[in-house]
Motif scaffolding. Structure first.
Motif, PDB file in Angstrom:
ATOM      1  N   VAL A   3       0.706  -1.248   0.089  1.00 21.27           N
ATOM      2  CA  VAL A   3       0.046   0.114  -0.118  1.00 21.27           C
ATOM      3  C   VAL A   3       0.831   1.394   0.059  1.00 21.27           C
ATOM      4  N   ILE A   4       0.454   2.437  -0.476  1.00 25.27           N
ATOM      5  CA  ILE A   4       1.029   3.678  -0.590  1.00 25.27           C
ATOM      6  C   ILE A   4       1.308   4.031   0.692  1.00 25.27           C
ATOM      7  N   GLY A   5       0.581   4.091   1.620  1.00 24.48           N
ATOM      8  CA  GLY A   5       1.084   4.725   2.974  1.00 24.48           C
ATOM      9  C   GLY A   5       0.645   6.057   3.243  1.00 24.48           C
ATOM     10  N   ASN A   6       1.277   6.727   4.355  1.00 21.97           N
ATOM     11  CA  ASN A   6       0.905   7.765   4.675  1.00 21.97           C
ATOM     12  C   ASN A   6       1.197   9.145   3.822  1.00 21.97           C
ATOM     13  N   PHE A   7       0.303  10.088   3.650  1.00 29.02           N
ATOM     14  CA  PHE A   7       0.494  11.397   2.901  1.00 29.02           C
ATOM     15  C   PHE A   7       0.277  12.189   4.148  1.00 29.02           C
ATOM     16  N   THR A   8       1.438  13.004   4.395  1.00 30.71           N
ATOM     17  CA  THR A   8       1.301  14.200   5.364  1.00 30.71           C
ATOM     18  C   THR A   8       0.951  15.665   4.941  1.00 30.71           C
ATOM     19  N   ASN A   9       0.831  16.427   5.911  1.00 30.22           N
ATOM     20  CA  ASN A   9       0.243  17.847   5.770  1.00 30.22           C
ATOM     21  C   ASN A   9       1.635  18.639   6.125  1.00 30.22           C
ATOM     22  N   ILE A  10       2.604  19.141   4.917  1.00 27.73           N
ATOM     23  CA  ILE A  10       3.742  19.849   5.071  1.00 27.73           C
ATOM     24  C   ILE A  10       3.184  21.387   5.429  1.00 27.73           C
ATOM     25  N   THR A  11       2.542  21.722   4.646  1.00 26.23           N
ATOM     26  CA  THR A  11       1.765  23.231   4.936  1.00 26.23           C
ATOM     27  C   THR A  11       0.389  23.119   4.641  1.00 26.23           C
TER      28      THR A  11
END
Length: 359
Positions: free
Chosen positions: A165-173
């Protein structure tokens, strides 16, 4: 009124309108713009009943409360200005009072507010002692550009192993600008989107938070592009950076030639047939059925030298490509190395040999 000002007059001098049912009548200005000015509808020394289109009964010139309300504003940032008021004037935005003053004849800047289709702006004026009037102006200011922010957590052009699975996309800004952050501007709504055609078209994945822990898998050879849309209360939409994820095939391999026969004590050179070749270099482990061997940094077509003492089958136990994708079973094939039996010469009888003419 929706897209115009609707005026009502009440039989009270109390600006809180304690008895809203005690109403003289209503007036709907279908041609009104954003601003509200009683002088456009009736003279200061008269009352709302003198307005063309008044719907109600006659009413006194004093001791009443005028209420004007409007919704359906073109969504924008406005400076609300109280230009003139006689007598007391109160202004409410969505039921919250933002201004209260007694009689005034100079412009009062109330503040900057985002107004949109569903916002309710209400003006109340108490008529007490002649020349009763109120003038409120809305000055469009425009909104700053909306920024979609920046996402991270997954490297751009990331090669994803088959079945992972791709995994976790985070919020940079976070998203910023637009209506968000302005008074009454609301918040930004997020929508994560996925493209399977290289970014030509996107579809929503149904996730509206600032981050996304994706359980999406990418088929081998496919390219997925991910972005996050940000929409403010005025309907403006901006997008984050994009992250491309490439579906990678699980590596596989075989050994050749198969079979191969060698003489006792000699070795066999086996060729590594590794797929897909573009995923190299590879780290491999292989076995002869008893011992395990390692070869790192090899490519498709590399060779290994094996020196079995007895006939042995060589096979992979692990192949790992440069992206960390690993196979531990289901290999394409191994190689049988046959050790030929030694040639033994025995029972040789040595006899005297005479040269010609000897005795």
């Amino acid at each position: 009124g929706v897209n115009n000002w609707n005026d009502e007059a009440f039989a009270t001098a109390d600006i809180t309108i304690p008895q809203p049912n005690a109403r003289y009548g209503t007036y709907n200005d279908v041609s009104s713009g954003l601003n509200f000015n009683t002088a456009n509808y009736w003279a200061n020394n008269t009352n709302p009943a003198f307005a063309s289109g008044w719907n109600g009964c006659t009413m006194p010139l004093e001791n009443y409360v005028l209420r004007a309300r409007r919704t359906g504003f073109p969504c924008n940032l406005y400076q609300i200005q109280a230009i003139q008021g006689d007598d007391s004037v109160a202004i409410f935005l969505n039921g919250n009072r933002i201004f209260l003053s007694t009689s005034f004849n100079s412009t009062q800047t109330i503040g900057n507010y985002v107004l949109g289709a569903s916002d309710d702006l209400e003006i109340r004026e108490v008529a007490l002692c002649g020349n009763n009037s109120v003038h409120v102006s809305l000055v469009p200011l425009g909104l700053p550009a909306l920024s979609g922010g920046t996402i991270g957590g997954v490297a751009n052009n990331f090669n994803l192993c088959q079945g992972a699975v791709i995994g976790n996309f985070t919020n940079i800004t976070s998203a910023s600008g637009g209506a968000a952050g302005q008074p009454n501007g609301g918040t930004v709504t997020y929508d994560w989107q996925l493209s399977t055609d290289g970014g030509a078209t996107y579809s929503s994945v149904g996730v509206s938070t600032s981050t996304w822990n994706s359980s999406t898998t990418v088929p081998p050879g496919a390219v997925y592009v991910i972005r996050r849309a940000a929409t403010d209360d005025c309907g403006s939409t901006a997008y984050s950076n994009t992250i491309t994820v490439i579906g990678n095939t699980t590596p596989n391999g075989s050994l050749s030639p198969n079979p191969i026969t060698i003489c006792p004590g000699s070795g066999a050179t086996l060729t590594l047939n590794l797929t897909p070749p573009s995923s190299g270099p590879f780290n491999i482990t292989y076995t002869d059925g008893i011992n395990t061997f390692t070869a790192n940094g090899v490519s498709d077509g590399s060779t290994i030298l094996v020196t079995p003492l007895v006939t042995s089958t060589y096979s992979y136990t692990s192949i790992t490509d440069q992206f960390g994708c690993n196979r531990t079973s289901g290999f394409t094939g191994g190689a049988l190395v046959i050790t030929a039996p030694a040639i033994n010469v025995s029972n040789v009888v040595v006899s005297d040999v005479l040269c010609n003419g000897g005795s």
